[in-house]
Design an enzyme around this catalytic site. Structure first.
Site, short mmCIF file in Angstrom:
data_model
loop_
_atom_site.label_atom_id
_atom_site.label_comp_id
_atom_site.label_asym_id
_atom_site.label_seq_id
_atom_site.Cartn_x
_atom_site.Cartn_y
_atom_site.Cartn_z
N GLU A 206 -20.05 -67.34 -20.64
CA GLU A 206 -20.01 -67.84 -22.02
C GLU A 206 -19.74 -69.33 -21.95
OE1 GLU A 206 -17.27 -65.82 -24.69
OE2 GLU A 206 -16.83 -67.69 -25.74
N GLU A 211 -14.90 -74.88 -30.41
CA GLU A 211 -14.11 -73.92 -31.16
C GLU A 211 -13.00 -74.67 -31.87
OE1 GLU A 211 -13.65 -69.61 -29.52
OE2 GLU A 211 -13.53 -70.96 -27.78
#
Length: 330
Positions: A206, A211
């Site tokens: 990933e 974020e």
């Protein structure tokens, strides 16, 4: 932390920033520190315990931005400028329609409703609402480009404005288009996301371009996950950047990905570097195509790490001006 007498990192909770893992690394970046006398002054002040600094990396700020679209180094191969109205272009995007709790203990359900995912006034707008829907108290949106905009090596740029409010967890990130590339416990084509018995994640990797959690408004995060390095084993590889106006202005979140490294940028300032150790897929599963994901989660394991969801913030939105994918020119 003070640089040149100015506060640049405020109220950093070390344990919280390490995901509660005492042995995890912590990297925090700042920018726009001006040195006029040839001497950089750094001061650490701890509100509890003793301030510790293991290493300090200083880079000169680039004063001129590069227009990637006209650069001789990159070729635009896939993009969405969101210059239309209505639902996202189905030739470029697909929806994840999921119940609450499917992944990361998130509190929202993801829908394909226009109120949650809409292209309007030149932007993609992903909006979370407080409303009863299915098994959830909140709704939001999550879209991805799997099978429509896959990439193996290159550059991804996303210009976005992030939401404000405790309980929000917005993300611009990438997952493998073949999630079973390095799995060892899965059945082919099974629903692997949120599946504790299938190790497609983290084995196949990933890449988190950005974020952001609303309880820590000034900070954005870039991360990679893989079998060797992820939060469960206290070996996470990530860095964070102090980006002060992420909810008030658009910023460019990007990565450059080669067979040798992944670099994450905030407004063309590189702050996270991850290198291929050449030790195998466990540390470098980033050798096959990935796709882009855009979502706004509510609550969940990280969104509520700093406290409960603030229900007074809704509706709240993440706005995306464009998504651009480039390949390096030979």
């Amino acid at each position: 932390m003070y640089a040149q007498g100015q506060l640049v990192i405020d109220e950093l909770d070390i344990k919280l920033a390490r995901d509660g893992k005492n042995n995890s690394e912590l990297v925090r970046a700042v920018h726009d520190v001006t040195v006029t006398d040839g001497l950089l002054n750094i001061e650490l002040k701890a509100s509890k315990g003793q301030a510790i600094l293991n290493a300090l990396v200083v880079r000169k700020t680039t004063t001129t931005s590069v227009d990637i679209q006209t650069s001789n180094d990159w070729e635009l191969v896939w993009n969405d400028e969101f210059d239309y109205e209505g639902k996202p272009d189905p030739n470029k995007w697909s929806y994840d329609i999921w119940p609450a709790g499917k992944v990361n203990d998130e509190d929202q359900t993801y829908t394909d409703l226009l109120e949650n995912v809409q292209v309007k006034d030149g932007n993609l707008i992903i909006t979370a609402h407080k409303e009863d829907y299915g098994n959830a108290k909140y709704t939001s949106g999550r879209i991805h480009s799997q099978g429509k905009g896959d990439l193996l090596y290159g550059r991804v740029e996303v210009r976005a404005k992030l939401p404000k409010g405790q309980g929000t967890w917005s993300a611009i990130w990438m997952l493998p288009s073949d999630p079973f590339k390095y799995e060892t416990t899965c059945s082919q084509d099974e629903d692997w996301q949120g599946n504790s018995t299938c190790d497609a994640w983290p084995n196949s990797g990933e890449i988190d371009i950005m974020e952001h959690v609303g309880y820590d408004m000034q900070t954005i995060h870039g991360t990679v996950h893989n079998k060797a390095y992820y939060w469960v084993n206290s070996e996470q590889r990530k860095a964070s950047f102090e980006g002060e106006t992420v909810d008030q202005a658009f910023h460019v979140y990007s990565i450059e990905w080669t067979p040798e490294h992944i670099i994450v940028f905030f407004d063309e300032t590189p702050y996270f570097f991850y290198s291929n150790e050449s030790t195998g897929w466990e540390a470098w599963p980033f050798d096959h195509p990935y796709h882009v994901i855009l979502n706004l989660a509510i609550g969940g394991s990280w969104g509520t790490a700093g406290g409960p969801i603030d229900d007074s913030i809704f509706p709240v939105s993440m706005e995306v001006d464009y998504v651009r994918v480039f390949k390096p020119l030979p």
